[in-house]
Enzyme design. Sequence first.
Site, PDB file in Angstrom:
ATOM      1  N   GLU A 153     -16.885 -55.808 -37.838  1.00 43.91           N
ATOM      2  CA  GLU A 153     -17.267 -55.150 -39.093  1.00 43.91           C
ATOM      3  C   GLU A 153     -16.297 -54.032 -39.481  1.00 43.91           C
ATOM      4  OE1 GLU A 153     -21.402 -54.013 -38.911  1.00 43.91           O
ATOM      5  OE2 GLU A 153     -22.071 -56.099 -38.983  1.00 43.91           O
ATOM      6  N   GLU A 272     -23.401 -62.930 -36.863  1.00 43.18           N
ATOM      7  CA  GLU A 272     -24.591 -62.076 -36.922  1.00 43.18           C
ATOM      8  C   GLU A 272     -25.420 -62.515 -38.127  1.00 43.18           C
ATOM      9  OE1 GLU A 272     -24.293 -57.802 -36.624  1.00 43.18           O
ATOM     10  OE2 GLU A 272     -22.471 -57.918 -35.387  1.00 43.18           O
TER      11      GLU A 272
END
Length: 479
Positions: A153, A272
């Site tokens: 991320e 995710e």
Amino acid sequence: MWGSFTEQLGRSVYEGIYQPDHPTADEDGFRKDVIEAVKKLNVPLIRYPGGNFVSGYNWEDGIGPKDQRPTKLDLAWRSKETNQFGLHEFMKWCQKVGAKPDMAVNLGTRGIDEARNLIEYCNYPKGTYWSDMRRQNGAEKPFNIKVWSLGNEMDGDWQIGHKTAYEYGRLAHETAKVMRLVDPDIELVASGSSLRTMPTFGTWEETLLDHVYDDVDYLSLHQYYDNYDDNLAEFLGKSVDFDGFISDVVAVCDAVKARRHSNKRINLSMDEWNVWYHSKADDDKQAPWQEAPHLLEDHYNFEDALLVGSLAITLMKHADRVKIGCLAQLINVIAPIMTNTTGEPSVWYQSIFYPFMQVSNFAQGIALKSQQDVPAYKAKDYDVPYTDSMATFNPDKDELTIFVENKSKEKVEFESTLANFDVTGIVEATQFCGYDIKKTNEDQSMKLQTLSSITVSDNKVSANLEPLSWNVIRLNAKD
């Protein structure tokens, strides 16, 4: 490939995977009750050690004698990290649950040098500083980790070491280069957008891929959904948003491919995905700098299970490009499996355990294209089909499995014609239904039930689907 994810966050590892003083702990301190629960999910790939945790993590802190490992502050989750669980423990635990690792490298506070040392430690046989240190630490043979994630991320300002797309793209390219020099057979995942709503979504992917297109095999994407508005129809309709997110990322990848005149295709790693919102108010009140605090412990209800099932169907529909799908996370932290440190039940299954267990076990082989004609309802942003379905065929077992969800509050007649298959019988048909949408599963009363209203004739499958139901139909079939 269905997978999952764990990191040193809350009680995911400590009091989840690893609890040496628990009655079920084995000789390595791993909870055997948790191992058995994870085996039921049959996840062949587990991403580790993050997640946000990896962007401030020094992997060297988690190797060697445990009494010499340092306790440090984990800034990502404002916790204390004892490092009693590290690389060797994770690899040993993966063996016990029958999974392979997707190992992430720290591209937040660290970078190229850390990555080349880590892959030498893990994958080089012997005769060098890092490979011989691995052997001294008890692993004579290399771990041969094949899937590696280049950070996590990196588009998010919450990330330690957050970077612009240009900065991350340059670093990811140089890191990939040195890692492949050590082991040219690895597969690499570049960090794409954390959410579809990120302001940099699209431009992040395009800029990043300009740097790493020839270096990586996958681009990651993450997505979580909530129901703060308490609107069931809107909530179940978010699978349509999920579908659009995946399609948009594929479009960007293919646009870069066309502009580069490349023959290479970038696949996606949805490493995710889940529902996540129940625990956030309590998490905000949590005092910092605890060891294994109770963080992100969402207790999932029945409507969450319905959305998770529908999101899984969406991933199957994109199986031509989404090759990795890791439910986040695995134990205690936004997880299908929960543990108690004392008392019974020592392990309990959340509502989302059941649809994920069924797709991870039975959505194997070939995803079948289908033509669907079903009515839809109007949500705020989407037209949402009342019935969501997908089928897979496992040629190794001559088994065809239909996954179908009824999002309507009424019974629905479901019918499917299985062209080009010879169906010889029903293996199993189950339904997950009949629960109040806000019911959670602490009492362990939620169960899969038999779907009895099913007929198979002339390669046509018919069933009466209960309102708000998740259904799985397994058939003996030959193509």
